[in-house]
Design a protein around this motif. Structure first.
Motif, mmCIF file in Angstrom:
data_model
loop_
_atom_site.group_PDB
_atom_site.id
_atom_site.type_symbol
_atom_site.label_atom_id
_atom_site.label_comp_id
_atom_site.label_asym_id
_atom_site.label_seq_id
_atom_site.Cartn_x
_atom_site.Cartn_y
_atom_site.Cartn_z
ATOM 1 N N GLY A 213 -8.295 -3.109 5.075
ATOM 2 C CA GLY A 213 -8.346 -1.713 5.498
ATOM 3 C C GLY A 213 -8.964 -0.829 4.431
ATOM 4 N N ASP A 214 -9.079 0.466 4.741
ATOM 5 C CA ASP A 214 -9.819 1.364 3.850
ATOM 6 C C ASP A 214 -9.023 2.564 3.366
ATOM 7 N N THR A 215 -7.776 2.719 3.791
ATOM 8 C CA THR A 215 -7.005 3.903 3.414
ATOM 9 C C THR A 215 -5.650 3.521 2.838
ATOM 10 N N VAL A 216 -5.024 4.498 2.201
ATOM 11 C CA VAL A 216 -3.669 4.275 1.709
ATOM 12 C C VAL A 216 -2.695 4.066 2.860
ATOM 13 N N TRP A 217 -3.052 4.582 4.040
ATOM 14 C CA TRP A 217 -2.194 4.387 5.218
ATOM 15 C C TRP A 217 -2.221 2.919 5.651
ATOM 16 N N ASP A 218 -3.372 2.283 5.520
ATOM 17 C CA ASP A 218 -3.452 0.852 5.799
ATOM 18 C C ASP A 218 -2.582 0.062 4.823
ATOM 19 N N VAL A 219 -2.690 0.405 3.554
ATOM 20 C CA VAL A 219 -1.930 -0.312 2.532
ATOM 21 C C VAL A 219 -0.437 -0.180 2.781
ATOM 22 N N GLU A 220 -0.009 1.026 3.102
ATOM 23 C CA GLU A 220 1.416 1.256 3.344
ATOM 24 C C GLU A 220 1.898 0.524 4.587
ATOM 25 N N SER A 221 1.108 0.532 5.655
ATOM 26 C CA SER A 221 1.537 -0.159 6.870
ATOM 27 C C SER A 221 1.656 -1.656 6.616
ATOM 28 N N ALA A 222 0.747 -2.215 5.823
ATOM 29 C CA ALA A 222 0.829 -3.637 5.485
ATOM 30 C C ALA A 222 2.095 -3.928 4.693
ATOM 31 N N ALA A 223 2.410 -3.057 3.733
ATOM 32 C CA ALA A 223 3.613 -3.261 2.928
ATOM 33 C C ALA A 223 4.869 -3.249 3.793
ATOM 34 N N ARG A 224 4.873 -2.394 4.806
ATOM 35 C CA ARG A 224 6.030 -2.324 5.689
ATOM 36 C C ARG A 224 6.165 -3.566 6.570
ATOM 37 N N LEU A 225 5.063 -4.315 6.676
ATOM 38 C CA LEU A 225 5.078 -5.580 7.407
ATOM 39 C C LEU A 225 5.286 -6.760 6.457
ATOM 40 N N SER A 226 5.460 -6.446 5.172
ATOM 41 C CA SER A 226 5.545 -7.478 4.123
ATOM 42 C C SER A 226 4.272 -8.308 4.079
ATOM 43 N N ALA A 227 3.142 -7.638 4.261
ATOM 44 C CA ALA A 227 1.836 -8.293 4.227
ATOM 45 C C ALA A 227 1.003 -7.687 3.104
ATOM 46 N N ALA A 228 0.095 -8.483 2.561
ATOM 47 C CA ALA A 228 -0.833 -7.992 1.558
ATOM 48 C C ALA A 228 -1.956 -7.214 2.223
ATOM 49 N N CYS A 229 -2.562 -6.315 1.460
ATOM 50 C CA CYS A 229 -3.708 -5.551 1.967
ATOM 51 C C CYS A 229 -4.847 -5.623 0.963
ATOM 52 N N VAL A 230 -5.991 -6.091 1.421
ATOM 53 C CA VAL A 230 -7.229 -6.019 0.662
ATOM 54 C C VAL A 230 -7.954 -4.766 1.128
ATOM 55 N N ALA A 231 -8.336 -3.911 0.203
ATOM 56 C CA ALA A 231 -8.893 -2.607 0.572
ATOM 57 C C ALA A 231 -10.373 -2.514 0.248
ATOM 58 N N VAL A 232 -11.080 -1.771 1.099
ATOM 59 C CA VAL A 232 -12.482 -1.436 0.863
ATOM 60 C C VAL A 232 -12.584 0.067 0.628
ATOM 61 N N ARG A 233 -13.633 0.473 -0.077
ATOM 62 C CA ARG A 233 -13.751 1.876 -0.482
ATOM 63 C C ARG A 233 -14.553 2.712 0.498
ATOM 64 N N THR A 234 -14.931 2.150 1.623
ATOM 65 C CA THR A 234 -15.814 2.836 2.561
ATOM 66 C C THR A 234 -15.139 3.943 3.358
ATOM 67 N N GLY A 235 -13.828 4.121 3.184
ATOM 68 C CA GLY A 235 -13.147 5.230 3.825
ATOM 69 C C GLY A 235 -13.047 6.455 2.942
ATOM 70 N N GLY A 236 -13.523 6.333 1.689
ATOM 71 C CA GLY A 236 -13.532 7.488 0.801
ATOM 72 C C GLY A 236 -12.396 7.560 -0.186
#
Length: 267
Positions: A213-236
């Motif tokens: 995902g590309d936002t902090v909201w993606d990262v947080e939603s993954a954490a709430r699922l106990s999943a890792a998040c690899v992030a891209v910078r294309t969302g700003g």
């Protein structure tokens, strides 16, 4: 080891839509364990996501370059009702669902009075901008690389199904290219709640997810699922912000991820 202070996203559930605010939370890091919200060392996907059987892909800002067009659509929707929140504030909330965005940007009083109307106006304005949405290079290659590694691939977007299908058209892909495709209509709560991710994971027949995902909201939603998040910078969002939120790896775009080693991720 020096303590780290990750960002924690608090969700207030009063009113029609939950309001989200940030607060720093002190977290002591022991040498024997990694911080819950901190980055995990590693440069290849297998280093940070071993044991994954399903890769969930966000859409807007991750696969298609639409983040700032969404911000423009929201600005126009707000402006039609004589609301003029600064653009930076709108941009910072793109990626969370529209059910939460209005209250976050303009306050719960505006959500109570105009929330549904603003969401409808936003959709109308975004439809006008769809011809300007461009694919981010590397989406088909990324999906092929993930599949070749023996992993499932599913889409998990907070956007409307209509716009997810439009993004697929822009990418030259179809729903059949994915094990599952989920969007806002499939759940009651959008990101940063984990509902969309959990629904996509279940629909894909997987058990252990990694989110791209590309936002902090993606990262947080993954954490709430106990999943890792690899992030891209294309969302700003900056690398520092994404790592502070808990991304295990941050790269410029999905084109970079398509070239990373996916074999070994499934363990």
């Amino acid at each position: 080891m020096t303590p780290v202070f990750p960002m924690v996203w608090e969700i207030e559930t009063s009113g029609k839509a939950g309001r989200i605010r940030t607060r720093p939370e002190e977290a002591r890091v022991d040498s024997d364990s990694a911080p819950v919200h901190g980055p995990i060392a590693g440069t290849d996907i297998a280093d940070v996501a071993g044991g994954t059987d399903t890769v969930l892909l966000d859409v807007d800002g991750t696969l298609v370059d639409s983040t700032y067009l969404h911000a423009l659509a929201w600005a126009r929707a707000f402006g039609a009702h004589d609301l003029t929140p600064p653009w930076w504030r709108i941009h910072r909330t793109v990626g969370m669902g529209g059910d939460l965005l209005v209250g976050e940007v303009c306050g719960e009083d505006v959500e109570d009075r105009l929330g549904d109307r603003l969401r409808s106006d936003w959709a109308d304005r975004y439809r006008e901008l769809l011809p300007e949405v461009r694919p981010l290079p590397g989406a088909p290659e990324l999906v092929d690389a993930i599949r070749s590694a023996g992993l499932r691939v599913a889409l998990a977007s907070s956007g409307a199904a209509e716009f997810t299908d439009a993004a697929l058209d822009i990418l030259g892909m179809t729903r059949d290219d994915f094990a599952a495709v989920t969007s806002a209509e499939d759940v009651d709560r959008s990101k940063p709640h984990p509902d969309i991710l959990g629904t996509a994971l279940e629909a894909a027949g997987g058990e252990h997810a990694l989110l791209v995902g590309d936002t902090v909201w993606d990262v947080e939603s993954a954490a709430r699922l106990s999943a890792a998040c690899v992030a891209v910078r294309t969302g700003g969002f900056s690398e520092a912000e994404l790592r502070e939120a808990g991304a295990v790896l941050v790269v410029d775009d999905i084109g970079v991820l398509a070239q990373r080693g996916w074999r070994g991720v499934s363990g």
